[in-house]
Scaffold this active site. Structure first.
Site, PDB file in Angstrom:
ATOM      1  N   MET A 130       0.848  -1.189   0.000  1.00 52.65           N
ATOM      2  CA  MET A 130       0.000   0.000   0.000  1.00 52.65           C
ATOM      3  C   MET A 130       0.885   1.241   0.000  1.00 52.65           C
ATOM      4  SD  MET A 130      -3.098   1.121   2.562  1.00 52.65           S
ATOM      5  CE  MET A 130      -2.080   1.379   4.015  1.00 52.65           C
ATOM      6  N   CYS A 131       0.687   2.128  -0.943  1.00 53.60           N
ATOM      7  CA  CYS A 131       1.426   3.384  -1.045  1.00 53.60           C
ATOM      8  C   CYS A 131       0.456   4.516  -1.327  1.00 53.60           C
ATOM      9  CB  CYS A 131       2.468   3.316  -2.161  1.00 53.60           C
ATOM     10  SG  CYS A 131       3.745   2.051  -1.912  1.00 53.60           S
TER      11      CYS A 131
END
Length: 309
Positions: free
Chosen positions: A1-2
């Site tokens: 997740m970014c």
């Protein structure tokens, strides 16, 4: 997740606020990427110079005589502007390739973050708020920019592993997702002479786009080709000298939201990254469609280029 953010300004009066607006957007995405952060700022072009943004883990030593040494190697004046662990080198136009070669000979430990006529990339390990403060990103002005907060999944947390990745002149990429065929594609691109420095899958995505454009594709065509040649789940935000482009994979499981007003186009992994932008309450807000290329250029800010693959 970014976390991904981007801001393309139509209204030139907002240009002095670009760094501040992007910084707030970036910090809002901290919980999506607390490991490292980076930002690419596109500033005003100077017809006589190009820029190399470089980084060193020992900047006091590495940058002490770099301006003079590189100028001597090139036989032309070079100007160095330092920001913490980074420095922007102003190189006479037409000497970027020679400057990179000379830089590698002078000090192989100095890393190139970006090269081009308008782009400057700053990235480091740490919380987005800390990274922004180190480089005084709020004070920067420009026409457009993109940023990234990283939560590492497939490679180490390092400066070189942080986004954005610059693999072509004034071109850079930030990415949320995971490319499953990046190792095979990396080998192919390296055989084609494309320089790739890290094990990060995002750099392979950036290098793929560079390779496509070196072979005659426009950015839009390269983004369309990525939908067929890149395996995995991804949302790409690509910066160029003139603007930025967006594409999501056909499944589009990675979040993305866009907003457009008469003053700007904005991108965020989540809407909360956009809520403090001026005039956001009157913006057209939408989720980018899967397998659809969007591109905004300062050559034409009336409507985006949009094409479903």
């Amino acid at each position: 997740m970014c976390g991904i953010v981007g801001l393309f300004l139509k209204d030139r009066s907002l240009e002095p606020q670009l760094g501040s607006l992007l910084t707030d957007m970036l910090i809002t995405m901290t919980d999506r990427g607390p490991d490292s952060a980076g930002i690419a700022i596109y500033g005003e072009e100077n017809a006589s110079i190009s820029k190399l943004t470089v980084q060193s883990d020992t900047p006091d030593q590495a940058f002490a005589t770099l301006e003079a040494d590189l100028g001597t190697a090139l036989g032309s004046p070079v100007h160095l502007r330092r920001k913490d662990t980074h420095a922007v080198l102003h190189i006479p136009r037409g000497q970027l390739i020679a400057a990179r070669a000379a830089l590698a000979a002078l000090n192989p430990g100095i890393r190139v973050m970006s090269a081009g006529d308008t782009v400057e990339i700053y990235k480091e390990v740490g919380l987005p708020k800390q990274v922004a403060a180190r480089f005084d990103l709020r004070a920067m002005s420009g026409t457009h920019g993109i940023g990234h907060t990283r939560m590492a999944t497939e490679s180490m947390v390092t400066t070189m592993g942080a986004h954005p990745f610059n693999t072509g002149p004034d071109q850079c990429l930030v990415h949320n997702g995971s490319l499953s065929n990046h190792n095979r594609l990396r080998r192919k691109l390296q055989r084609e002479g494309i320089h790739i420095e890290t094990e990060n899958d995002t750099e392979v995505g950036a290098a793929y786009l560079t390779w496509c454009m070196q072979n005659g594709a426009t950015l839009g065509e390269a983004l369309e080709s990525s939908l067929n040649d890149l395996d995995g789940f991804f949302t790409f935000l690509v910066g160029t000298k003139d603007g930025f482009g967006v594409v999501r994979d056909p499944i589009a499981c990675k979040p993305a939201v866009m907003a457009e007003t008469d003053q700007y186009v904005a991108f965020g992994s989540e809407y909360r990254a956009l809520v403090n932008l001026p005039g956001i309450e009157g913006a057209r807000v939408w989720e980018p469609e899967p397998a659809t290329v969007y591109f905004w250029s300062h050559a034409d800010t009336s409507t985006p280029t949009e094409k479903a693959a």
